[in-house]
Write a protein that holds these residues in place. Structure first.
Motif, short mmCIF file in Angstrom:
data_model
loop_
_atom_site.label_atom_id
_atom_site.label_comp_id
_atom_site.label_asym_id
_atom_site.label_seq_id
_atom_site.Cartn_x
_atom_site.Cartn_y
_atom_site.Cartn_z
N LYS A 62 0.71 -1.24 -0.17
CA LYS A 62 -0.02 0.02 0.03
C LYS A 62 0.93 1.21 0.05
N LYS A 63 0.39 2.27 -0.74
CA LYS A 63 0.74 3.51 -0.75
C LYS A 63 1.22 4.25 0.68
N ASP A 64 2.57 4.64 0.83
CA ASP A 64 2.94 5.58 1.83
C ASP A 64 2.97 4.64 3.28
N THR A 65 3.08 3.50 2.99
CA THR A 65 3.39 2.48 4.03
C THR A 65 4.83 1.86 3.99
N GLN A 66 5.57 1.96 5.22
CA GLN A 66 6.92 1.40 5.01
C GLN A 66 6.74 0.04 5.15
N TYR A 67 7.36 -0.75 4.41
CA TYR A 67 7.57 -2.46 4.56
C TYR A 67 9.14 -2.48 4.80
N ILE A 68 9.11 -3.80 5.55
CA ILE A 68 10.42 -4.30 5.78
C ILE A 68 10.35 -5.88 5.51
N LEU A 69 10.96 -6.01 4.38
CA LEU A 69 11.09 -7.42 3.90
C LEU A 69 12.23 -8.27 4.58
N VAL A 70 11.94 -9.12 5.09
CA VAL A 70 12.67 -10.09 6.07
C VAL A 70 13.04 -11.50 5.41
N GLY A 71 14.13 -12.06 4.91
CA GLY A 71 14.35 -13.23 4.68
C GLY A 71 15.35 -13.86 5.74
N GLY A 72 15.41 -15.18 5.45
CA GLY A 72 16.37 -16.18 6.23
C GLY A 72 16.54 -17.45 5.40
N GLY A 73 17.81 -17.65 5.49
CA GLY A 73 18.28 -19.31 4.79
C GLY A 73 18.49 -19.96 5.86
N CYS A 74 18.44 -21.43 5.53
CA CYS A 74 18.70 -22.40 6.51
C CYS A 74 20.29 -22.53 6.43
N ASN A 75 20.97 -23.50 7.28
CA ASN A 75 22.34 -23.49 7.58
C ASN A 75 22.95 -23.87 6.18
N ASP A 76 22.30 -24.42 5.20
CA ASP A 76 22.85 -24.62 3.96
C ASP A 76 23.31 -23.35 3.08
N ALA A 77 22.48 -22.18 3.44
CA ALA A 77 22.13 -20.88 2.77
C ALA A 77 23.52 -20.08 3.06
N TYR A 78 24.21 -19.59 2.20
CA TYR A 78 25.58 -18.58 2.65
C TYR A 78 25.30 -17.20 2.28
N ASP A 79 24.37 -17.06 1.07
CA ASP A 79 23.89 -15.54 0.74
C ASP A 79 22.72 -15.54 -0.04
#
Length: 145
Positions: free
Chosen positions: A70-87
């Motif tokens: 939605k317009k003018d709403t600040q969003y923060i997208l947060v990701g996570g990887g398992c232990n096999d994920a480096y980047d």
């Protein structure tokens, strides 16, 4: 009357069960990493949607998720990887595929902040930039303020 599996099928069943257990564990690891960051953000006034996205990606593979922002709403997208994920990387595009936000750190916990100038459908690309050769699991949650 007892029903016994032939030895070959019993071994197959045990092997399949052992293979399925780690899949859930790695999905859980990815979700736990994302929610660890979300907890800190919640303490600072950010709310999070109840749903989240997750999956398994090949190394250098990606997936794109559509979501409404939605317009003018600040969003923060947060990701996570398992232990096999480096980047793990996140890139956010508007409905015209113009980039509006991107994570550029080399880590398994991408965080992207965007404040759309209009309401609409946005595309969130999650990329497994580096992982073990078998790929890795990711989780993505969306916060807002």
């Amino acid at each position: 009357m007892k029903f016994l599996l032939p030895p070959r099928l019993a071994v197959c069943a045990i092997t399949m069960a052992a293979m399925l257990a780690p899949v859930q564990a790695t999905t859980s690891e990815a979700k736990a990493r994302a929610y660890k960051i979300a907890k800190v953000l919640k303490d600072n006034g950010i709310s999070f949607r109840n749903d989240y996205w997750h999956g398994l990606l090949k190394r250098k593979g990606s997936t794109t998720i559509k979501t409404t922002l939605k317009k003018d709403t600040q969003y923060i997208l947060v990701g996570g990887g398992c232990n096999d994920a480096y980047d793990v990387d996140i890139t956010v595009y508007d409905e015209n595929w113009k980039q509006v936000g991107k994570d550029s750190k080399v880590d398994a916990n991408p965080v992207v902040k965007v404040t759309p100038k209009w309401s609409g459908t946005f595309h969130v690309k999650v990329t497994m930039a580096n992982s073990t050769s078998n790929g890795a699991h990711y989780a993505l949650i969306v916060g807002y303020k």
